[in-house]
Design an enzyme around this catalytic site. Structure first.
Site: not given
Ligand code: AMP
Length: 215
Positions: A15, A90, A129, A162, A173
């Site tokens: 994404k 989400r 990654r 990360r 996740r």
């Molecule tokens: P990402 O970089 O999109 O993989 O997001 C990393 C982490 O941030 C996720 O695993 C969640 O813990 C948190 N996070 C990101 N976006 C959201 C969202 N829309 N709702 C809740 N938690 C989020």
């Protein structure tokens, strides 16, 4: 009319990578909820301190905090012509909140590319990654290695893994995605905006699918 695109899909589907391509092509801001959380954690803000525990464990940050953060981002003037949303919404509650926010701009979610890939591919991508400290540029040990190991090709900053890309957290996740985020597939299908994209292909081919879906 503004154009709002929501990229949907499991962690590791690509994404973020594709959001950058679309943002560049369409001249719209790329809004990544994960990047905004990480920025807040780096700057040790109140939001960052609250979000950190959830992110570390691979859980979703609670809806109220997340929605407020996105509302704040949308208050900036660069969003009036549209945006590419990556990682938000989400949950259905977040999707409802987004719908209300966009109504305020006379806009709506125009298209939702749903990018998917098999679980084993997601795990391999996330666990390999490497992310740059300065700006979040992303590399992969095998599929997209940096020219100098441990250094970002673009800004020379340190690459790190990360916390939530570690193998144990990655599997969790994906599970969280399956239980909490997959209801959005039907949510947007029912609204006639979902487009299925095969994310198990080279980056350029995924971009081509997306760009042709936009036409
Ligand atoms: P990402 O970089 O999109 O993989 O997001 C990393 C982490 O941030 C996720 O695993 C969640 O813990 C948190 N996070 C990101 N976006 C959201 C969202 N829309 N709702 C809740 N938690 C989020």
């Amino acid at each position: 009319m503004p154009t709002y695109i929501v990229l949907l899909g499991p962690p590791g589907a690509g994404k973020g990578t594709q959001a950058k391509v679309l943002a560049e092509k369409l001249g719209l801001p790329h809004i990544s909820s994960g990047d905004i959380f990480r920025e807040n954690i780096k700057n040790n803000t109140e939001l960052g301190k609250k979000a950190q525990v959830y992110i570390h464990d691979g859980e979703l940050v609670p809806d109220d905090l997340t929605i407020e953060m996105i509302r704040d981002r949308f208050s900036r003037p660069d969003c009036v012509n549209g945006a590419i949303l990556d990682g938000f919404p989400r949950t259905p509650a977040q999707a409802d909140a987004l719908c209300k926010m966009l109504k305020g701009f006379g806009g709506k979610v125009n298209m939702v590319p749903f990018i998917s890939a098999p679980d084993n591919v997601l795990i391999e991508r996330l666990a390999g990654r490497w992310t740059c400290r300065a700006a979040g540029h992303v590399f992969h040990g095998i599929f997209n290695p940096p020219q100098t190991p441990g250094k970002c090709d673009i800004d020379g900053s340190e690459l790190y893994q990360r916390d939530d890309d570690k193998a144990e957290t990655v599997t969790h996740r994906i599970q969280v995605y399956l239980t909490q985020t997959t209801p959005l597939i039907d949510y947007y299908k029912n609204r006639g905006v979902l487009v299925e994209i095969n994310g198990f292909a080279p980056i350029e081919q995924v971009s081509m699918q997306l760009l042709s879906a936009l036409k």
